[in-house]
Design a protein around this motif. Structure first.
Motif, PDB file in Angstrom:
ATOM      1  N   PRO A   1       0.899  -1.258  -0.068  1.00  0.00           N
ATOM      2  CA  PRO A   1      -0.014   0.025   0.010  1.00  0.00           C
ATOM      3  C   PRO A   1       0.684   1.094   0.157  1.00  0.00           C
ATOM      4  N   MET A   2       0.255   2.419  -0.694  1.00  0.00           N
ATOM      5  CA  MET A   2       1.188   3.654  -0.901  1.00  0.00           C
ATOM      6  C   MET A   2       1.408   4.277   0.387  1.00  0.00           C
ATOM      7  N   SER A   3       0.610   4.062   1.482  1.00  0.00           N
ATOM      8  CA  SER A   3       0.775   4.566   2.668  1.00  0.00           C
ATOM      9  C   SER A   3       1.655   3.883   3.680  1.00  0.00           C
ATOM     10  N   ARG A   4       2.313   2.850   3.181  1.00  0.00           N
ATOM     11  CA  ARG A   4       3.388   1.833   4.145  1.00  0.00           C
ATOM     12  C   ARG A   4       4.795   1.847   3.353  1.00  0.00           C
ATOM     13  N   ILE A   5       4.916   2.699   2.160  1.00  0.00           N
ATOM     14  CA  ILE A   5       6.087   2.967   1.537  1.00  0.00           C
ATOM     15  C   ILE A   5       6.953   3.629   2.071  1.00  0.00           C
ATOM     16  N   GLN A   6       8.297   3.401   2.331  1.00  0.00           N
ATOM     17  CA  GLN A   6       9.176   4.375   3.074  1.00  0.00           C
ATOM     18  C   GLN A   6      10.070   4.829   2.142  1.00  0.00           C
ATOM     19  N   THR A   7      11.013   3.951   1.058  1.00  0.00           N
ATOM     20  CA  THR A   7      11.809   4.586   0.227  1.00  0.00           C
ATOM     21  C   THR A   7      11.551   3.808  -0.949  1.00  0.00           C
ATOM     22  N   VAL A   8      12.163   4.480  -2.162  1.00  0.00           N
ATOM     23  CA  VAL A   8      12.056   3.798  -3.508  1.00  0.00           C
ATOM     24  C   VAL A   8      13.507   4.067  -4.105  1.00  0.00           C
ATOM     25  N   ASP A   9      13.908   3.290  -4.451  1.00  0.00           N
ATOM     26  CA  ASP A   9      15.173   3.106  -4.971  1.00  0.00           C
ATOM     27  C   ASP A   9      15.387   2.344  -6.556  1.00  0.00           C
ATOM     28  N   THR A  10      16.127   2.937  -7.269  1.00  0.00           N
ATOM     29  CA  THR A  10      16.599   2.569  -8.581  1.00  0.00           C
ATOM     30  C   THR A  10      17.996   2.161  -8.594  1.00  0.00           C
ATOM     31  N   VAL A  11      18.261   0.745  -9.082  1.00  0.00           N
ATOM     32  CA  VAL A  11      19.481   0.160  -9.198  1.00  0.00           C
ATOM     33  C   VAL A  11      19.715  -0.187 -10.578  1.00  0.00           C
ATOM     34  N   ARG A  12      20.811  -0.257 -11.127  1.00  0.00           N
ATOM     35  CA  ARG A  12      21.394  -0.492 -12.509  1.00  0.00           C
ATOM     36  C   ARG A  12      22.734  -1.070 -12.325  1.00  0.00           C
ATOM     37  N   GLY A  13      22.814  -2.523 -12.310  1.00  0.00           N
ATOM     38  CA  GLY A  13      24.124  -3.137 -12.090  1.00  0.00           C
ATOM     39  C   GLY A  13      24.927  -3.090 -13.348  1.00  0.00           C
ATOM     40  N   PRO A  14      26.102  -3.630 -13.497  1.00  0.00           N
ATOM     41  CA  PRO A  14      26.751  -3.551 -14.766  1.00  0.00           C
ATOM     42  C   PRO A  14      26.063  -4.264 -16.234  1.00  0.00           C
ATOM     43  N   LEU A  15      25.524  -5.427 -15.874  1.00  0.00           N
ATOM     44  CA  LEU A  15      24.692  -6.107 -16.810  1.00  0.00           C
ATOM     45  C   LEU A  15      23.406  -5.598 -17.089  1.00  0.00           C
ATOM     46  N   GLU A  16      22.648  -5.095 -16.025  1.00  0.00           N
ATOM     47  CA  GLU A  16      21.626  -4.389 -16.381  1.00  0.00           C
ATOM     48  C   GLU A  16      21.658  -3.055 -17.293  1.00  0.00           C
ATOM     49  N   GLN A  17      22.778  -2.494 -16.852  1.00  0.00           N
ATOM     50  CA  GLN A  17      23.222  -1.406 -17.979  1.00  0.00           C
ATOM     51  C   GLN A  17      23.381  -1.510 -19.195  1.00  0.00           C
ATOM     52  N   LEU A  18      24.041  -2.942 -19.377  1.00  0.00           N
ATOM     53  CA  LEU A  18      24.163  -3.381 -20.779  1.00  0.00           C
ATOM     54  C   LEU A  18      22.956  -3.605 -21.719  1.00  0.00           C
ATOM     55  N   TYR A  19      21.975  -4.348 -20.698  1.00  0.00           N
ATOM     56  CA  TYR A  19      20.776  -4.564 -21.240  1.00  0.00           C
ATOM     57  C   TYR A  19      19.634  -3.345 -21.438  1.00  0.00           C
ATOM     58  N   ARG A  20      20.201  -2.145 -20.890  1.00  0.00           N
ATOM     59  CA  ARG A  20      19.212  -0.859 -20.798  1.00  0.00           C
ATOM     60  C   ARG A  20      18.080  -1.313 -19.782  1.00  0.00           C
ATOM     61  N   LEU A  21      18.363  -1.938 -18.624  1.00  0.00           N
ATOM     62  CA  LEU A  21      17.242  -2.469 -17.714  1.00  0.00           C
ATOM     63  C   LEU A  21      17.488  -1.657 -16.266  1.00  0.00           C
ATOM     64  N   ALA A  22      16.742  -1.867 -15.472  1.00  0.00           N
ATOM     65  CA  ALA A  22      16.798  -1.372 -13.959  1.00  0.00           C
ATOM     66  C   ALA A  22      15.977  -2.178 -13.089  1.00  0.00           C
TER      67      ALA A  22
END
Length: 169
Positions: free
Chosen positions: A106-127
């Motif tokens: 639930p939105m009311s329970r969300i504390q943080t939102v993070d986006t991560v892109r590891g090296p392979l994710e960057q290679l595939y343009r993913l996150a």
């Protein structure tokens, strides 16, 4: 709370969105790299140790065949199963293949939102977007998003949670 207000509309249902199709390639490369961890040392040892050569190379071949088969078949299966969705009320995620897990944050329970892109994710343009909640179960992760979609999603989640009143519990 009246029906239609806040989290009253949150219910378990299949999320609507699939991951980016490039995630299949990313998962395949991860599987092959994981397979290489036992195969390469076994093959090297098999080449170097004459008396054990047959058994070491046989074991390396078995691991390579199993890992290669898994890398070809499992990512496509995972792609069909993994789904996600964000509404004004919650984040919905369905993951897993043998043991499926459906999560609602639930939105009311969300504390943080993070986006991560590891090296392979960057290679595939993913996150990967990680939504940390006030839950003992841990964070909700949405892997395999197009990196631009992930950035927009993180921004949207930040805006929605900022505008959502906190849970009274």
């Amino acid at each position: 709370m009246q029906a239609g207000e806040g989290t009253a509309d949150i219910r378990l249902r299949p999320p609507r969105n699939t991951l980016n199709e490039r995630v299949v390639g990313w998962w395949r490369v991860q599987s092959l790299l994981t397979t290489a961890v036992p195969v390469v040392p076994l093959a090297v040892l098999g080449a170097l140790i004459g008396p054990a050569r047959f058994w070491l190379l046989l074991l390396a071949a078995v691991f390579a065949a199993a890992g290669g088969t898994a890398a070809v078949l499992l990512p496509r299966w995972w792609f069909r199963i993994h789904h996600w969705e964000v509404t004004e009320d919650a984040v919905y995620v369905r993951t897993g293949f043998f043991r499926q897990e459906w999560r609602i944050a639930p939105m009311s329970r969300i504390q943080t939102v993070d986006t991560v892109r590891g090296p392979l994710e960057q290679l595939y343009r993913l996150a990967t977007v990680t939504v940390t909640t006030a839950s003992a179960k841990g964070a909700v992760r949405i892997e395999g998003l197009d990196h631009e979609v992930a950035a927009e999603l993180a921004e949207r989640l930040t805006r929605i949670t900022r505008d959502t009143p906190g849970d009274a519990t």
